[in-house]
Scaffold this motif. Structure first.
Motif, PDB file in Angstrom:
ATOM      1  N   ASN A  37      -2.315  46.876   8.150  1.00  0.00           N
ATOM      2  CA  ASN A  37      -2.174  45.564   8.780  1.00  0.00           C
ATOM      3  C   ASN A  37      -3.468  44.778   8.684  1.00  0.00           C
ATOM      4  N   VAL A  60       0.008  34.663  10.165  1.00  0.00           N
ATOM      5  CA  VAL A  60       1.425  34.346  10.268  1.00  0.00           C
ATOM      6  C   VAL A  60       2.228  35.457   9.606  1.00  0.00           C
ATOM      7  N   ASN A  61       3.018  36.183  10.408  1.00  0.00           N
ATOM      8  CA  ASN A  61       3.863  37.264   9.882  1.00  0.00           C
ATOM      9  C   ASN A  61       3.072  38.268   9.044  1.00  0.00           C
ATOM     10  N   GLN A  89      -3.160  39.255   1.993  1.00  0.00           N
ATOM     11  CA  GLN A  89      -2.104  40.105   2.516  1.00  0.00           C
ATOM     12  C   GLN A  89      -2.296  41.536   2.060  1.00  0.00           C
TER      13      GLN A  89
END
Length: 222
Positions: A37, A60-61, A89
């Motif tokens: 994460n 965001v997400n 990401q």
């Protein structure tokens, strides 16, 4: 618009290298990482766009977005997020991917110069699990600061040259004007524009800038 993507896959091994499991007399078992994460400890990226607009971080997400408060010539809409300059990401294997959508400000005259994400802003985390041969398991959380690991390289203008057309710049002197110790002078001032016409600069995604000529000189080829 175009974008540029870079992926680093070494974090999983680095996380495993950071921990040495103690199986307390049981046979050695297995190690695993899961729950990769990203989190934010600061919204300040330490970066600006090439027109001086600050880039702010948001999550965001599970995806980190570097955005500007107002539209810029280089920002894009990615999903539901507007004015995106870059994204960060991580996938389920710990591969971290940075995608750049807009130009980032660098110090002038810095071919290949690197700008890095501010330290302490984006944190990469995972859950570490060690399991012995008896099936006993223990878990802990590992994190690292992505700061200097997220880098953006500068681009500089690339001149695309063609032939200089010099036919319109003629310097004509006459023998008749040199009689009796006199001299004749002729000056052509059109070369500067002809030189500029011969090159079309490619600003490599940065905002268009200026062109200048300097260091005029003469040389001999024979």
């Amino acid at each position: 618009g175009a974008n540029d993507t870079s992926t680093a896959g070494a974090f999983a091994q680095q996380f495993l290298n950071a921990i040495t499991p103690n199986y307390s007399g049981d046979l050695n078992g297995t190690e695993a990482l899961s729950g990769w994460n990203l989190s934010l400890s600061s919204s300040a990226s330490g970066l600006t766009t090439n027109n001086g607009t600050a880039i702010t971080l948001s999550l965001v997400n599970g995806v980190v977005y570097g955005t500007t408060a107002t539209s810029t010539p280089t920002g894009e809409t990615v999903g539901s997020v507007s004015n995106v300059i870059f994204t960060i990401q991580v996938d389920g294997s710990g591969n971290v991917t940075t995608t750049q959508y807009g130009a980032i400000d660098h110090a002038p005259n810095g071919a290949g110069a690197i700008e890095s994400l501010a330290d302490g802003s984006v944190i990469l985390g995972a859950t570490y699990t060690a399991t012995d041969r008896d099936g006993d398991a223990v878990t802990t959380t590992i994190t690292t600061d992505l700061g200097g690991n997220v880098q953006f390289e500068n681009s500089v203008p690339a001149p695309v040259s063609s032939q200089v057309v010099s036919g319109g710049a003629v310097m004509l002197t006459q023998d008749a004007d040199t009689v009796g110790g006199a001299n004749d002078t002729s000056t052509a001032g059109a070369f500067a524009q002809q030189f500029l016409n011969a090159i079309t600069p490619n600003y490599s995604g940065d905002l268009n800038g200026t062109e200048a000529l300097s260091g005029w000189n003469l040389s001999l080829s024979s």
